[in-house]
Design a protein around this motif. Sequence first.
Motif, PDB file in Angstrom:
ATOM      1  N   TYR A 241      -7.049   0.918   1.080  1.00  0.00           N
ATOM      2  CA  TYR A 241      -5.736   1.184   0.381  1.00  0.00           C
ATOM      3  C   TYR A 241      -5.882   0.740  -1.110  1.00  0.00           C
ATOM      4  O   TYR A 241      -6.074  -0.278  -1.258  1.00  0.00           O
ATOM      5  CB  TYR A 241      -4.550   0.620   1.078  1.00  0.00           C
TER       6      TYR A 241
ATOM      7  N   ALA B 177       0.977  -1.277   0.136  1.00  0.00           N
ATOM      8  CA  ALA B 177      -0.015   0.011   0.056  1.00  0.00           C
ATOM      9  C   ALA B 177       0.831   1.281  -0.086  1.00  0.00           C
ATOM     10  O   ALA B 177       1.950   1.309   0.375  1.00  0.00           O
ATOM     11  CB  ALA B 177      -0.845  -0.017   1.140  1.00  0.00           C
ATOM     12  N   ASP B 178       0.342   2.340  -0.392  1.00  0.00           N
ATOM     13  CA  ASP B 178       0.865   3.700  -0.498  1.00  0.00           C
ATOM     14  C   ASP B 178       0.068   4.312   0.542  1.00  0.00           C
ATOM     15  O   ASP B 178      -1.131   4.439   0.577  1.00  0.00           O
ATOM     16  CB  ASP B 178       0.497   4.497  -1.768  1.00  0.00           C
ATOM     17  N   ARG B 179       0.849   4.801   1.673  1.00  0.00           N
ATOM     18  CA  ARG B 179       0.186   5.341   2.827  1.00  0.00           C
ATOM     19  C   ARG B 179      -0.664   6.561   2.438  1.00  0.00           C
ATOM     20  O   ARG B 179      -1.420   6.966   3.353  1.00  0.00           O
ATOM     21  CB  ARG B 179       1.257   5.882   3.927  1.00  0.00           C
ATOM     22  N   ASN B 180      -0.341   7.233   1.414  1.00  0.00           N
ATOM     23  CA  ASN B 180      -1.175   8.566   1.061  1.00  0.00           C
ATOM     24  C   ASN B 180      -1.911   8.251   0.064  1.00  0.00           C
ATOM     25  O   ASN B 180      -2.909   9.152  -0.406  1.00  0.00           O
ATOM     26  CB  ASN B 180      -0.213   9.508   0.247  1.00  0.00           C
ATOM     27  N   LEU B 181      -2.479   7.041  -0.139  1.00  0.00           N
ATOM     28  CA  LEU B 181      -3.481   6.704  -1.406  1.00  0.00           C
ATOM     29  C   LEU B 181      -4.671   5.689  -0.705  1.00  0.00           C
ATOM     30  O   LEU B 181      -4.651   4.625  -0.816  1.00  0.00           O
ATOM     31  CB  LEU B 181      -2.898   5.859  -2.590  1.00  0.00           C
TER      32      LEU B 181
END
Lengths: 217, 230
Positions: A73, A62-66
Amino acid sequence: MSDAKSRMIARAARDIAPGMTVNLGIGLPTQVVNHLPGDFPVCLHTENGLTGIGPTLPHDRADRNLIDAGGAYVSTIPGSAFFDSATSFALVRSGRLDLTMLGAFEVAENGDLANWKIPGKFSPGAGGGMELAQKARRVAVLTTHTDRAGNPKLLTRCTLPLTAAGCVDRIFTDMAVIDVTPAGFALRELAQGVTIEDVKQATGAPLHIPSGAIPTF
Amino acid sequence: MRLPDKTGAIEGAIAAIPDGATIMLGGFGVPGTPFLMIQELVRQNKRDLTIIKNDANETGMGVDHLLVAGCVRRLITTHLGLNANAIRMMNEGTIEVEFCAQGMLAERIRAGGAGLKGFVTDIGIDTEMGRGKQRVEIGGEVAMIETALRADVALLHAAQADTFGNLRFAATARNFSPLMAMAADTVIVEAEEIVTLGTIAPEDVHTPGPFVDHVVHVPNLSEEYAVVRR
């Protein structure tokens, strides 16, 4: 998940037409995407500022900002776009959203929807639900036909605070597909193994039965 | 000519915020939430705050620290579903909560940032959210006035800032931040990376520097910024 529930979700997916821009609400509606072919031409929108939602990712990728509006996520696909929250709701309110699919506590035969507040029990706020319900060009509800106690969720009038009035076009349940018409609820399709009488019994408002064979899903 | 340098330390920037301030916090869930500046508000024991944020994060994270520490008097928000503690405090009357439809919160902040007093809408008109709002008729249709929102301070998290405060946000971390940047008297930004002037191309700027007052560097993010394993 019960077989009836997953068939309901698969049936709802068939109402997404190629080329649409669609918002799938938190909960059951989010799972509708799993029943679309991988190359299906559709633009999924999420309120927190993304069009072109890609597949959900496991934590280790996962991308923590997405995330999507439900906190899952997600990922991007070629052509995805990020934008701020005002732009996101401009898209909703200006009629660019062809379809939204939402959960429900209650739906009334006039299309009123209640899905955000149970006074004294559950009042976390409506998030973006009011604008989705009021402004998407088409509003579909995905819900079990009755609540956990067996009480009907399709009613003559909503008893809970409304999310939006007269907004619902179609209801997908584990028993039937029902349209909201000027004359009230109209049965369109039956789940496998369910009879017209079963649906009438489980519905808290008059149900119009069209003449001719009722398709099953 | 050279654009001014607005970089500074987090402690000093937060120290200037008085008790009783109205504070906008960027973020939708984890992405965009300025966790380190929230921790600094708690550490400096700010009291009687009005917080404007989409959500109250989750129990044990972000806004929840402010609630637990008793810093917050009033919360203007759209959804508390992931924070049972916030719902309990609301029900007990420990905090005052004003709910907005999510797009209405965004637009009220945008209006405040655009120097407007409010705007006219029909969102929520048939619901209890529409109660008590002033009605007006436009083009034969009844609508309501939503008032603009401004704050004393906006605290925002950016992926990248230059020394003048031109900002870029990552992915869905953008959400309310560009709107809040326009709608507060003082705008403080924590940035994961601070770059020299010109590194961010003019056409790639998400929030222009003139809206930003202070830029603080947060090279070491806390665990709260990481992927949440539910």
